[in-house]
Scaffold this motif. Structure first.
Motif, PDB file in Angstrom:
ATOM      1  N   ILE A   1       4.935  10.728   0.812  1.00 36.43           N
ATOM      2  CA  ILE A   1       4.374  11.708   1.744  1.00 36.43           C
ATOM      3  C   ILE A   1       4.476  11.312   3.209  1.00 36.43           C
ATOM      4  O   ILE A   1       4.335  12.192   4.079  1.00 36.43           O
ATOM      5  CB  ILE A   1       2.897  12.022   1.402  1.00 36.43           C
ATOM      6  CG1 ILE A   1       2.040  10.751   1.406  1.00 36.43           C
ATOM      7  CG2 ILE A   1       2.796  12.738   0.065  1.00 36.43           C
ATOM      8  CD1 ILE A   1       0.548  11.018   1.218  1.00 36.43           C
ATOM      9  N   LEU A   2       4.691  10.041   3.525  1.00 31.94           N
ATOM     10  CA  LEU A   2       4.878   9.683   4.930  1.00 31.94           C
ATOM     11  C   LEU A   2       6.069  10.472   5.479  1.00 31.94           C
ATOM     12  O   LEU A   2       7.084  10.620   4.807  1.00 31.94           O
ATOM     13  CB  LEU A   2       5.075   8.183   5.090  1.00 31.94           C
ATOM     14  CG  LEU A   2       3.805   7.344   4.967  1.00 31.94           C
ATOM     15  CD1 LEU A   2       4.123   5.865   4.824  1.00 31.94           C
ATOM     16  CD2 LEU A   2       2.881   7.571   6.169  1.00 31.94           C
ATOM     17  N   PRO A   3       5.955  11.010   6.694  1.00 29.77           N
ATOM     18  CA  PRO A   3       6.857  12.074   7.140  1.00 29.77           C
ATOM     19  C   PRO A   3       8.281  11.669   7.490  1.00 29.77           C
ATOM     20  O   PRO A   3       9.140  12.545   7.618  1.00 29.77           O
ATOM     21  CB  PRO A   3       6.136  12.634   8.376  1.00 29.77           C
ATOM     22  CG  PRO A   3       5.282  11.516   8.853  1.00 29.77           C
ATOM     23  CD  PRO A   3       4.847  10.777   7.636  1.00 29.77           C
TER      24      PRO A   3
ATOM     25  N   PHE B   1       0.830  -1.193   0.000  1.00 31.41           N
ATOM     26  CA  PHE B   1       0.000   0.000   0.000  1.00 31.41           C
ATOM     27  C   PHE B   1       0.870   1.251   0.000  1.00 31.41           C
ATOM     28  O   PHE B   1       0.638   2.194  -0.759  1.00 31.41           O
ATOM     29  CB  PHE B   1      -0.919  -0.007   1.228  1.00 31.41           C
ATOM     30  CG  PHE B   1      -2.006   1.035   1.175  1.00 31.41           C
ATOM     31  CD1 PHE B   1      -3.290   0.694   0.807  1.00 31.41           C
ATOM     32  CD2 PHE B   1      -1.741   2.364   1.479  1.00 31.41           C
ATOM     33  CE1 PHE B   1      -4.295   1.651   0.743  1.00 31.41           C
ATOM     34  CE2 PHE B   1      -2.730   3.324   1.413  1.00 31.41           C
ATOM     35  CZ  PHE B   1      -4.004   2.967   1.047  1.00 31.41           C
ATOM     36  N   ARG B   2       1.860   1.255   0.846  1.00 32.19           N
ATOM     37  CA  ARG B   2       2.787   2.390   0.978  1.00 32.19           C
ATOM     38  C   ARG B   2       3.465   2.707  -0.341  1.00 32.19           C
ATOM     39  O   ARG B   2       3.558   3.856  -0.758  1.00 32.19           O
ATOM     40  CB  ARG B   2       3.837   2.014   2.017  1.00 32.19           C
ATOM     41  CG  ARG B   2       4.302   3.075   2.943  1.00 32.19           C
ATOM     42  CD  ARG B   2       5.437   2.535   3.783  1.00 32.19           C
ATOM     43  NE  ARG B   2       6.599   2.237   2.949  1.00 32.19           N
ATOM     44  CZ  ARG B   2       7.591   1.427   3.299  1.00 32.19           C
ATOM     45  NH1 ARG B   2       7.541   0.795   4.463  1.00 32.19           N
ATOM     46  NH2 ARG B   2       8.608   1.236   2.506  1.00 32.19           N
ATOM     47  N   GLN B   3       3.928   1.666  -0.992  1.00 35.16           N
ATOM     48  CA  GLN B   3       4.710   1.846  -2.218  1.00 35.16           C
ATOM     49  C   GLN B   3       3.818   2.134  -3.424  1.00 35.16           C
ATOM     50  O   GLN B   3       4.030   3.123  -4.141  1.00 35.16           O
ATOM     51  CB  GLN B   3       5.567   0.604  -2.469  1.00 35.16           C
ATOM     52  CG  GLN B   3       6.639   0.399  -1.411  1.00 35.16           C
ATOM     53  CD  GLN B   3       7.386  -0.926  -1.575  1.00 35.16           C
ATOM     54  OE1 GLN B   3       6.892  -1.862  -2.219  1.00 35.16           O
ATOM     55  NE2 GLN B   3       8.576  -1.026  -1.003  1.00 35.16           N
TER      56      GLN B   3
ATOM     57  N   ALA C   1       8.336   6.585  10.434  1.00 37.02           N
ATOM     58  CA  ALA C   1       6.894   6.467  10.194  1.00 37.02           C
ATOM     59  C   ALA C   1       6.593   5.382   9.175  1.00 37.02           C
ATOM     60  O   ALA C   1       5.600   4.655   9.297  1.00 37.02           O
ATOM     61  CB  ALA C   1       6.331   7.814   9.730  1.00 37.02           C
ATOM     62  N   LYS C   2       7.441   5.256   8.159  1.00 39.23           N
ATOM     63  CA  LYS C   2       7.249   4.217   7.148  1.00 39.23           C
ATOM     64  C   LYS C   2       7.378   2.830   7.770  1.00 39.23           C
ATOM     65  O   LYS C   2       6.609   1.917   7.451  1.00 39.23           O
ATOM     66  CB  LYS C   2       8.260   4.386   6.021  1.00 39.23           C
ATOM     67  CG  LYS C   2       8.057   5.637   5.187  1.00 39.23           C
ATOM     68  CD  LYS C   2       9.145   5.783   4.141  1.00 39.23           C
ATOM     69  CE  LYS C   2       9.019   7.093   3.375  1.00 39.23           C
ATOM     70  NZ  LYS C   2      10.100   7.272   2.389  1.00 39.23           N
TER      71      LYS C   2
ATOM     72  N   GLU D   1       3.732  -1.975   9.987  1.00 41.84           N
ATOM     73  CA  GLU D   1       3.267  -2.916  11.002  1.00 41.84           C
ATOM     74  C   GLU D   1       1.778  -3.199  10.835  1.00 41.84           C
ATOM     75  O   GLU D   1       1.363  -4.347  10.809  1.00 41.84           O
ATOM     76  CB  GLU D   1       3.545  -2.361  12.404  1.00 41.84           C
ATOM     77  CG  GLU D   1       3.039  -3.216  13.545  1.00 41.84           C
ATOM     78  CD  GLU D   1       3.778  -4.527  13.705  1.00 41.84           C
ATOM     79  OE1 GLU D   1       3.241  -5.440  14.355  1.00 41.84           O
ATOM     80  OE2 GLU D   1       4.907  -4.647  13.164  1.00 41.84           O
ATOM     81  N   CYS D   2       0.962  -2.127  10.753  1.00 39.74           N
ATOM     82  CA  CYS D   2      -0.479  -2.334  10.570  1.00 39.74           C
ATOM     83  C   CYS D   2      -1.213  -1.042  10.252  1.00 39.74           C
ATOM     84  O   CYS D   2      -2.389  -0.881  10.577  1.00 39.74           O
ATOM     85  CB  CYS D   2      -1.093  -2.983  11.811  1.00 39.74           C
ATOM     86  SG  CYS D   2      -1.841  -4.616  11.477  1.00 39.74           S
ATOM     87  N   GLY D   3      -0.517  -0.097   9.626  1.00 38.14           N
ATOM     88  CA  GLY D   3      -1.176   1.116   9.171  1.00 38.14           C
ATOM     89  C   GLY D   3      -1.221   2.246  10.170  1.00 38.14           C
ATOM     90  O   GLY D   3      -1.945   3.228   9.956  1.00 38.14           O
ATOM     91  N   TYR D   4      -0.469   2.160  11.266  1.00 39.96           N
ATOM     92  CA  TYR D   4      -0.409   3.249  12.240  1.00 39.96           C
ATOM     93  C   TYR D   4       1.028   3.769  12.333  1.00 39.96           C
ATOM     94  O   TYR D   4       1.988   3.064  12.034  1.00 39.96           O
ATOM     95  CB  TYR D   4      -0.919   2.813  13.611  1.00 39.96           C
ATOM     96  CG  TYR D   4      -0.343   1.516  14.153  1.00 39.96           C
ATOM     97  CD1 TYR D   4       0.926   1.471  14.754  1.00 39.96           C
ATOM     98  CD2 TYR D   4      -1.061   0.323  14.088  1.00 39.96           C
ATOM     99  CE1 TYR D   4       1.447   0.290  15.270  1.00 39.96           C
ATOM    100  CE2 TYR D   4      -0.552  -0.867  14.584  1.00 39.96           C
ATOM    101  CZ  TYR D   4       0.696  -0.872  15.180  1.00 39.96           C
ATOM    102  OH  TYR D   4       1.217  -2.044  15.674  1.00 39.96           O
TER     103      TYR D   4
END
Length: 424
Positions: free
Chosen positions: A166-168, A157-159, A172-173, A178-181
């Protein structure tokens, strides 16, 4: 010209004498539907193209359907015109549409939507130092609500959703995987982003899916966290829908509600660290008072959606004009001072985004603190004009009729003030 005037008024009102002011956009529940047809759409089938029974529709949307691309691009452009240099853009989830037949949007569709919206936001705010803060919503997967305890899913999802851009931070990435938090610190604030979709009609039966609550406690236990320095955000709020108090949001496959109160327990224990909780999901405009031992210890704000879709929880159907919100936060005082709520008056076929209201002017409060919101809630119960004003704002000035019955009022009062599912 109207947007320019609004922006000048906003800038003039942002000079508080107590400390540094931070500006935060919140945009939520976009629900972009690429199949919306303004030339021959069928409102009974999500406004998708229908050669036989379709009809011409408003290019900016229909109250029976999710957001077409022109509506989405118009709200991002309005954000840029009104405040082009916000410190943060909080994007609180649910970017893909609601339709489920003949089949729900595929994961490929979901990721394509994330790509398009990420790219749209970054292209409009690429000349500023704005940090975009993405949050997962229950419709940001396929089928809706299907969030696994599997790092491969979140990495993909991230990639593929372009969230890596945009993840800071790298930290955070790693946390997101781990599970979207995740969490991060910036401008004297700590943003804690949760994946509360893990608790919404969830397949999980354990009391702490994905170990999120344990992680949250670890973050909030940080001795370096200053009082009222945490902005906690998620898509789905705890408690009940304020327009149908029988609808609880946090339930699992066994129809147990324990996770709701475990979640609130953590937030109550560390309430001195939390400035505000910011949510989406309901498509309505409202607030929350979170109490423990008959004392309000934390507050939440729920922003209205971009999609104008009629939402239905229980027996209550609700339409709302599309909205987007701009917060003003005083870092010195550690509080939200105000917000400007913008909307598109789709009900009357307007094409320009305008100011619906500012919180302080509408409700006569000095700020958005526990004391101010608690006083507002008390006044709403005795001042009919004030309550009906709140009720109009609840659907962003869309006329759903007055709230003139005991059942309607009780649902609003309970939704605002009682999030616990067991007696406290």
């Amino acid at each position: 010209m109207k947007l320019l005037v609004i922006a000048i008024v906003l800038m003039a009102s942002n000079h508080y004498c107590h400390g540094v002011v931070v500006k935060v956009w919140q945009i939520t529940d976009i629900h972009l539907d690429g199949y919306y047809s303004s030339t021959s759409g069928q409102p009974q089938n999500w406004c998708h193209f229908d050669a036989e029974d379709g009809k011409a529709l408003n290019a900016l949307g229909d109250f029976n359907c999710d957001s077409p691309w022109p509506l989405v691009s118009s709200v991002i452009k309005a954000m840029q015109d009104i405040e082009p240099n916000p410190d943060f853009i909080l994007w609180t989830g649910d970017s893909s549409p609601h339709f489920s037949k003949p089949q729900p949007p595929s994961m490929e569709y979901v990721l394509t939507v994330e790509q398009r919206l990420t790219d749209l936001l970054t292209s409009h705010f690429n000349g500023s130092n704005t940090q975009i803060i993405p949050v997962l919503g229950n419709h940001d997967t396929s089928p809706a609500g299907n969030f696994p305890d599997n790092s491969t899913f979140y990495k993909q999802f991230r990639q593929e959703g372009h969230w890596d851009a945009i993840l800071p931070s790298e930290g955070a990435k790693v946390e997101f995987q781990e599970c979207g938090y995740y969490h991060f610190k910036a401008r004297g604030l700590t943003f804690v982003v949760l994946n509360t979709n893990l608790y919404y009609k969830t397949k999980f039966t354990e009391t702490d899916p994905c170990r999120q609550l344990k992680w949250l406690e670890g973050v909030l236990q940080d001795p370096d966290l200053a009082p009222r320095s945490v902005i906690l955000s998620a898509h789905v709020p705890p408690g009940f829908f304020e327009r149908s108090s029988t609808v609880a949001f946090f339930t699992n496959a066994l129809h147990e509600n324990k996770i709701n109160d475990l979640y609130l327990d953590v937030l109550m224990r560390y309430s001195d660290k939390i400035m505000i909780q910011l949510y989406g999901h309901t498509h309505t405009d409202t607030f929350r008072l979170y109490s423990s031992n008959d004392q309000v210890k934390s507050i939440g704000l729920i922003a209205p959606s971009v999609t104008p879709l009629v939402t239905k929880f229980g027996d209550e159907s609700t339409s709302a004009n599309p909205g987007v919100r701009l917060y003003t936060i005083d870092l010195g005082l550690g509080r939200v001072m105000d917000y400007h709520q913008y909307y598109l008056d789709l009900e009357h076929n307007h094409t320009t985004w305008s100011l619906a209201y500012t919180f302080r002017n509408a409700y006569g409060t000095p700020d958005l603190t526990i004391k101010s919101l608690e006083t507002l809630f008390q006044n709403m119960q005795t001042n009919e004009t004030l309550f009906q004003l709140y009720y109009k704002h609840n659907t962003l000035l869309y006329d759903n009729g007055p709230c003139d019955g005991d059942l309607c009022r009780r649902a609003q009062y309970c939704g605002i003030s009682d999030a616990w599912l067991t007696t406290r």
